[in-house]
Design a protein around this motif. Structure first.
Motif, PDB file in Angstrom:
ATOM      1  N   GLU A 274      23.286  29.698  18.709  1.00 58.94           N
ATOM      2  CA  GLU A 274      22.318  30.596  19.368  1.00 58.94           C
ATOM      3  C   GLU A 274      21.077  30.307  19.653  1.00 58.94           C
ATOM      4  N   LEU A 275      20.388  29.170  18.904  1.00 57.80           N
ATOM      5  CA  LEU A 275      19.121  28.975  19.294  1.00 57.80           C
ATOM      6  C   LEU A 275      19.134  27.883  20.688  1.00 57.80           C
ATOM      7  N   THR A 276      20.236  27.024  20.545  1.00 57.21           N
ATOM      8  CA  THR A 276      20.320  26.132  21.737  1.00 57.21           C
ATOM      9  C   THR A 276      20.661  26.845  23.066  1.00 57.21           C
ATOM     10  N   LEU A 277      21.504  28.006  22.931  1.00 59.60           N
ATOM     11  CA  LEU A 277      21.515  28.812  24.129  1.00 59.60           C
ATOM     12  C   LEU A 277      20.620  29.689  24.635  1.00 59.60           C
TER      13      LEU A 277
ATOM     14  N   ARG B 107      29.880  18.654  16.554  1.00 55.75           N
ATOM     15  CA  ARG B 107      30.594  19.698  16.110  1.00 55.75           C
ATOM     16  C   ARG B 107      29.933  21.035  17.172  1.00 55.75           C
ATOM     17  N   VAL B 108      28.591  21.211  17.216  1.00 52.96           N
ATOM     18  CA  VAL B 108      28.373  22.122  18.059  1.00 52.96           C
ATOM     19  C   VAL B 108      28.716  21.981  19.583  1.00 52.96           C
TER      20      VAL B 108
ATOM     21  N   ARG C  22      18.603  40.315   4.660  1.00 55.73           N
ATOM     22  CA  ARG C  22      18.583  40.386   6.018  1.00 55.73           C
ATOM     23  C   ARG C  22      18.348  39.060   6.511  1.00 55.73           C
ATOM     24  N   ARG C  23      19.032  38.768   7.650  1.00 53.89           N
ATOM     25  CA  ARG C  23      19.099  37.459   8.426  1.00 53.89           C
ATOM     26  C   ARG C  23      17.950  37.571   9.202  1.00 53.89           C
ATOM     27  N   GLN C  24      17.092  36.414   9.376  1.00 58.38           N
ATOM     28  CA  GLN C  24      16.387  36.139  10.591  1.00 58.38           C
ATOM     29  C   GLN C  24      16.807  36.207  11.652  1.00 58.38           C
ATOM     30  N   PRO C  25      16.054  36.792  12.823  1.00 58.28           N
ATOM     31  CA  PRO C  25      16.545  36.680  14.455  1.00 58.28           C
ATOM     32  C   PRO C  25      16.507  35.172  14.840  1.00 58.28           C
ATOM     33  N   THR C  26      17.082  34.857  15.957  1.00 58.22           N
ATOM     34  CA  THR C  26      17.038  33.559  16.383  1.00 58.22           C
ATOM     35  C   THR C  26      16.005  33.203  17.019  1.00 58.22           C
TER      36      THR C  26
END
Length: 431
Positions: A272-275, A260-261, A415-419
């Motif tokens: 985001e992490l893949t990129l 799907r990604v 708060r969401r963590q950064p990639t």
């Protein structure tokens, strides 16, 4: 000079430093079957508890490399670059990243492993695809790099055979978390595979083997030093692993999500992490002018994925295994999901059949967990939070017990963590 396994075990048990001769002897003897499994188990536990210094770790890595053969990747018409993750929950990045970087113009010799402890293994995931083969000969590996541009496979029989035996042993003896053994295992395979450049995804958090950032940073620098000393251009990204990556944990479930990604419809954190890793890899091998986001959007990475799977005997159009039983865990109150503990999720998936209790166990490819919400999402009482997938309903009760307390519903914003937490390159870190 003659040595014995008991002598080597005693030295490390008592906190001593192993000599170069002792290290090379015990690794070579273990690869040849002259050191018994129970003896290497004892030594691995002694190393976990007593540690090894940098020079011991470097010598252990060299001994692992010298237990087998090294690949020659010279003559390829593309630069070679690889990536390795230290292990996480829901970490299907390799499945997306390898075809993406290959579609950008690099050759990616991705030698991968199986699940360790509560973390999944890339080979176990890919083996949920009907027909797909993890084992390739050296000539097949080279041909796939020439013709397809990428390969994801087990190390060939000749690459670091001592590590192949020890990798499985660590999984079932509680010694996975040892920094020296992690470093030697990773780098022996990467050095032997012959890649020019290597990017490391070093996880830290509750679901990682390195739970504290400082330990993760130390591991990253150890890996970089070993790679650099062996002529491999090496850098690392420290990334969070307190929450499962993406929405799925388990073999077939993660393959489905990876596809799907690749087709532009996957979870944002995986994309985001893949990129981020793709940009680091492309910079390392001299292709920094290529934009991996555009390549992903174009569909070229998905086409590369199909070619990669087919080249190893898999059917990219085949139906993936589906679990016979699905149990849904629902919210008992409304609010904001504040925590979703990665380790608990990984261990619950293991109990459902996604991992191994013994080296010889087979994984259940359909087993796993689907995370229907992420930290920061709002939920109401009765909303589904997790789906537990298994072929054996008797495993659900144990998995639910492990999930007790694994999520927290709070009031207010989360708060969401950064990639990416940090980049580590050589001796320098950029925060």
């Amino acid at each position: 000079m003659s040595h014995s396994a008991v002598e080597v075990i005693r030295v490390k048990r008592d906190g001593g430093r192993l000599s170069t001769e002792q290290i090379h002897w015990v690794v070579d003897a273990y690869a040849r079957g002259e050191v018994a499994e129970e003896q290497m188990s004892a030594l691995a536990m002694a190393i976990l508890l007593r540690g090894m210094d940098d020079s011991e770790t470097a010598r252990w890595t060299t001994a692992m490399v010298e237990s087998g053969e090294a690949l020659d990747l010279g003559g390829l018409d593309r630069p070679t670059v690889d990536k390795h993750s230290t292990g996480g929950v829901g970490d299907k990045i390799t499945l997306v990243l390898t075809p993406l970087v290959a579609a950008c113009g690099a050759a990616v010799p991705q030698l991968s492993g199986r699940g360790l402890g509560h973390t999944g293994g890339t080979l176990d995931k890919l083996e949920s695809i009907p027909g797909w083969r993890a084992r390739l000969s050296t000539s097949e590996l080279r041909r796939n790099l020439d013709e397809v541009g990428a390969v994801i496979c087990a190390p060939t029989e000749g690459i670091a055979p001592a590590d192949r035996r020890m990798y499985a042993l660590r999984d079932v003896t509680g010694t996975v978390e040892s920094v020296p053994l992690i470093a030697a295992s990773i780098m022996s395979k990467k050095i032997a595979e012959g890649t020019d450049s290597l990017v490391l995804d070093v996880k830290c958090g509750s679901g990682a083997f390195m739970t504290e950032p400082e330990r993760a940073r130390r591991l990253a620098r150890t890996l970089i030093a070993i790679g650099t000393d062996n002529g491999v251009r090496t850098s690392a990204l420290l990334t969070p692993m307190s929450t499962p990556l993406g929405a799925t944990v388990g073999n077939a479930l993660e393959v489905e999500e990876a596809v799907r990604v690749l087709r532009g419809r996957g979870p944002s954190d995986v994309t985001e992490l893949t990129l981020a890793l793709a940009r680091e890899m492309l910079a390392a091998c001299g292709l920094s002018d290529v934009d991996p986001a555009r390549v992903l959007e174009s569909g070229a990475a998905y086409r590369q994925w199909r070619a990669l799977v087919a080249a190893q005997g898999g059917d990219p159009d085949a139906e993936l295994p589906e679990a016979a039983h699905v149990h849904t865990l629902c919210a008992t109150r409304g609010g904001t999901l504040g925590e979703l503990d990665a380790r608990a999720i990984g261990e619950a998936a293991w109990l459902l059949g996604a991992g191994r209790a013994r080296k010889e166990d087979e994984v259940r490819h359909a087993a796993g967990i689907r995370c229907l919400v992420k930290p920061g999402d709002r939920v109401s009482e009765g909303d589904p939070l997790l789906e537990l997938h298994t072929d054996e309903p008797s495993t659900i009760e144990d998995a639910l017990r492990r999930l007790h307390g694994a999520h927290e519903i709070t009031e207010g914003e989360v708060r969401r963590q950064p990639t990416v937490l940090e980049r580590v390159g050589g001796a320098d870190a950029e925060v």
